[in-house]
Design an enzyme around this catalytic site. Structure first.
Site, PDB file in Angstrom:
ATOM      1  N   SER A  95      -4.946   2.995   4.854  1.00  0.00           N
ATOM      2  CA  SER A  95      -5.243   4.355   5.267  1.00  0.00           C
ATOM      3  C   SER A  95      -5.916   4.356   6.637  1.00  0.00           C
ATOM      4  O   SER A  95      -5.365   3.821   7.596  1.00  0.00           O
ATOM      5  CB  SER A  95      -6.103   5.032   4.196  1.00  0.00           C
ATOM      6  N   ASP A 217       3.513  10.716  -0.766  1.00  0.00           N
ATOM      7  CA  ASP A 217       2.112  10.482  -0.427  1.00  0.00           C
ATOM      8  C   ASP A 217       1.518  11.792   0.055  1.00  0.00           C
ATOM      9  O   ASP A 217       1.927  12.320   1.092  1.00  0.00           O
ATOM     10  CB  ASP A 217       2.013   9.398   0.655  1.00  0.00           C
ATOM     11  N   HIS A 245      -1.209   7.430  -2.416  1.00  0.00           N
ATOM     12  CA  HIS A 245      -1.743   6.919  -1.160  1.00  0.00           C
ATOM     13  C   HIS A 245      -2.319   5.513  -1.285  1.00  0.00           C
ATOM     14  O   HIS A 245      -2.804   4.973  -0.296  1.00  0.00           O
ATOM     15  CB  HIS A 245      -2.835   7.888  -0.669  1.00  0.00           C
TER      16      HIS A 245
END
Length: 267
Positions: A95, A217, A245
């Site tokens: 991320s 996502d 995610h």
């Protein structure tokens, strides 16, 4: 030793293998990588750490000024690499840590020789000609909710971020991770993350790079993965048959296979 303690650094795996640094995302800690550690450790030296404010890091080292930009988190990453005297390591960032890895590689190219970006997003907010997945109003509402009731926000957002509604234990784990983070430190990291714009940094990446995205996502839609891939010269894009995610938790086999194939191709 100060950096090792500050960032709760853990080193495991094959001491003679290529070093892989695993960097967690917002609201998480190094434990989120445990399935990847089990898979990669037999052939690689694994370095894990917690950003200041997360996991077992030293909370007294937190500075709102330092961590009000991604550069502060990139300094954490670089200082961990320096403390261990890493050379040509592979930085795997989940991320927002994917963008932190970009900054760290630019700051210390002798330390980081390749990047793996797991569900990356250089900008979460939509812009002219760019879809990040959130409008400005969405981001403002998200941050207001987080700052007014962090525990309530965590309970609401964790299942959405994780996806995989048929496996609620995954959402529960992410919620528990969020809730274990100090709310004031989480507030700073959240603002830094969701208001960041690292698009201009992508074109400067000069190391082999693997971009991993998921078919579904809610935080980084497939358009974002394609954007990152196009922006980084010579990068490889692999879209995992995975939802949510956090594919390193929800689809560990597919995630490991993609990372292992990439590592095998490095010299």
């Amino acid at each position: 030793m100060e950096i090792i303690r500050r960032n709760n650094v853990t080193v495991t795996g094959d001491p003679h293998g290529r070093t892989v640094v695993l960097a967690h995302g917002f609201g998480c800690d190094q434990n989120m990588w445990r399935l990847m550690v089990d898979a990669l450790a037999p052939d690689h030296r694994i370095v894990l750490f917690d950003y200041v404010g997360a996991g077992g890091s030293d909370p007294s080292a937190f500075s709102e000024d330092r961590y009000a930009s991604l550069d502060g988190y990139a300094r954490d990453a670089v200082e961990v690499c320096e403390a261990l005297d890493l050379r040509d390591a592979v930085f795997v960032g989940h991320s927002v840590s994917a963008m932190i890895g970009v900054l760290a590689a630019a700051a210390a190219p002798e330390r980081i020789g390749a990047l793996v970006m797991v569900a990356p997003s250089p900008r979460y907010m939509d812009d002219d000609g760019y879809r990040g997945g959130f409008s400005r109003e969405d981001i403002e509402e998200l941050l207001m909710s987080l700052e007014s009731n962090y525990l309530g926000w965590s309970a609401q957002m964790a299942p959405l971020i994780m996806g995989n509604g048929d496996r609620p234990e995954l959402g529960d784990e992410l919620r528990n991770s969020f809730c274990a983070t100090d709310p004031d430190m989480a507030r700073v990291f959240a603002r830094t993350t969701f208001l960041s714009d690292s698009r201009d940094d992508l074109k400067g990446v000069q190391v082999p790079t693997l971009v991993l995205d998921c078919t579904q996502d809610a935080i980084a839609p497939p358009e974002v993965g394609r954007y990152v891939h196009r922006a980084i010269p010579g990068s490889t894009l692999v879209t995992l048959d995975a939802t949510g995610h956090c594919p390193h938790l929800s689809a560990p086999e597919a995630t490991h296979e993609a990372i292992q194939d990439f590592l095998a191709g490095l010299r």
